[in-house]
Design a protein around this motif. Structure first.
Motif, PDB file in Angstrom:
ATOM      1  N   GLY A 124      -8.381 -10.869  28.774  1.00 45.93           N
ATOM      2  CA  GLY A 124      -8.205  -9.771  27.829  1.00 45.93           C
ATOM      3  C   GLY A 124      -7.849 -10.233  26.430  1.00 45.93           C
ATOM      4  O   GLY A 124      -8.197  -9.566  25.452  1.00 45.93           O
ATOM      5  N   ASP A 125      -7.170 -11.371  26.307  1.00 47.88           N
ATOM      6  CA  ASP A 125      -6.804 -11.859  24.976  1.00 47.88           C
ATOM      7  C   ASP A 125      -8.036 -12.128  24.108  1.00 47.88           C
ATOM      8  O   ASP A 125      -7.995 -11.972  22.896  1.00 47.88           O
ATOM      9  N   THR A 139      -6.197  -7.146  32.807  1.00 43.86           N
ATOM     10  CA  THR A 139      -6.739  -7.645  31.540  1.00 43.86           C
ATOM     11  C   THR A 139      -6.135  -9.000  31.163  1.00 43.86           C
ATOM     12  O   THR A 139      -6.827  -9.831  30.567  1.00 43.86           O
ATOM     13  N   ILE A 176      -6.894  -7.808  23.590  1.00 50.53           N
ATOM     14  CA  ILE A 176      -5.898  -7.103  24.403  1.00 50.53           C
ATOM     15  C   ILE A 176      -4.772  -8.087  24.696  1.00 50.53           C
ATOM     16  O   ILE A 176      -4.903  -8.955  25.559  1.00 50.53           O
ATOM     17  N   SER A 199     -15.526   0.058  24.305  1.00 51.33           N
ATOM     18  CA  SER A 199     -14.086  -0.172  24.444  1.00 51.33           C
ATOM     19  C   SER A 199     -13.840  -1.620  24.856  1.00 51.33           C
ATOM     20  O   SER A 199     -14.524  -2.126  25.756  1.00 51.33           O
ATOM     21  N   SER A 256     -17.451  -5.430  23.568  1.00 46.67           N
ATOM     22  CA  SER A 256     -16.600  -4.265  23.267  1.00 46.67           C
ATOM     23  C   SER A 256     -17.414  -3.146  22.636  1.00 46.67           C
ATOM     24  O   SER A 256     -17.248  -1.968  22.970  1.00 46.67           O
ATOM     25  N   TYR A 310     -11.324  -2.578  26.530  1.00 45.93           N
ATOM     26  CA  TYR A 310     -10.795  -2.519  27.899  1.00 45.93           C
ATOM     27  C   TYR A 310     -11.923  -2.439  28.924  1.00 45.93           C
ATOM     28  O   TYR A 310     -11.935  -3.168  29.908  1.00 45.93           O
ATOM     29  N   CYS A 346     -13.704  -5.714  29.134  1.00 51.79           N
ATOM     30  CA  CYS A 346     -12.896  -6.686  29.879  1.00 51.79           C
ATOM     31  C   CYS A 346     -12.964  -6.413  31.373  1.00 51.79           C
ATOM     32  O   CYS A 346     -13.069  -7.345  32.182  1.00 51.79           O
TER      33      CYS A 346
END
Length: 199
Positions: free
Chosen positions: A119-120, A114, A124, A48, A43, A50, A53
């Motif tokens: 994503g978790d 995600t 996210i 980011s 990240s 997102y 991911c």
């Protein structure tokens, strides 16, 4: 099972490559995701969670293409089983492939990109765990749909090596579920607890 093994040459390079890619993929994404969850290095590197991911998701998709290619090559390089080489078996394989595609695609649409691609682990999270179809009828439908795809593909090709490799796929997914499920349950439990305390 012994009869199946008579058709399989486990030392064939394409078979070895298939086994390695089948076992490497979940190991790769689980190790990277856990590392990210503990360090947030991806990240930070991508600026980011997102974007990080999405990059991991792209790598997973690419590795899955390599895995499917190796699986197919292993089947094509080994003998067919005569008793599976008929129209009825082909139709059963086609149905399994169809069921697998429905499970995989409906899982993807329910989870989003995600949610599908860990994503978790990047922080996210959805509002709550997804419980709509196909999760309402089956736990981990993405994994079992993917397994059904490989099984259907193996039957359509009348391939004993494909059947054996499908068993490896299923076993690897069982291990992945044992590794991932407690984490997912815990993060959503923590989220629910925090939300309850705020209210």
């Amino acid at each position: 099972m012994t009869r199946l093994l008579d058709y399989v040459n486990p030392s064939d390079p394409s078979f070895v490559a298939a086994v390695l890619t089948i076992t490497f993929n979940p190991l790769f994404w689980n190790v990277v995701a856990r590392w990210e969850q503990k360090t947030r290095r991806l990240s930070k590197a991508f600026g980011s969670p997102y974007l990080a991911c999405y990059v991991l998701g792209g790598a997973i998709l690419l590795l899955n293409l390599v895995r499917s290619h190796c699986f197919t090559q292993a089947m094509l390089n080994q003998p067919k089983m005569e008793s599976l080489d008929n129209t009825a078996a082909y139709c059963v394989g086609l149905v399994l492939l169809g069921v697998g595609v429905v499970l995989v695609l409906s899982s993807f649409f329910a989870l989003g990109f995600t949610g599908t691609f860990l994503g978790d682990y990047f922080g996210i999270l959805k509002e709550a765990r997804v419980t709509t179809f196909p999760f309402s009828v089956l736990d981990n439908p993405m994994y079992w749909g993917s397994t059904a795809n490989y099984l259907g593909w193996a039957i359509m090709h009348a391939s004993p090596s494909g059947l054996l490799l499908t068993v490896v796929v299923g076993l690897v997914y069982v291990v992945a579920v044992l590794y991932e499920e407690p984490f997912t349950a815990e993060i959503y439990r923590q989220k629910a607890t925090k939300s309850h305390k705020r209210n």
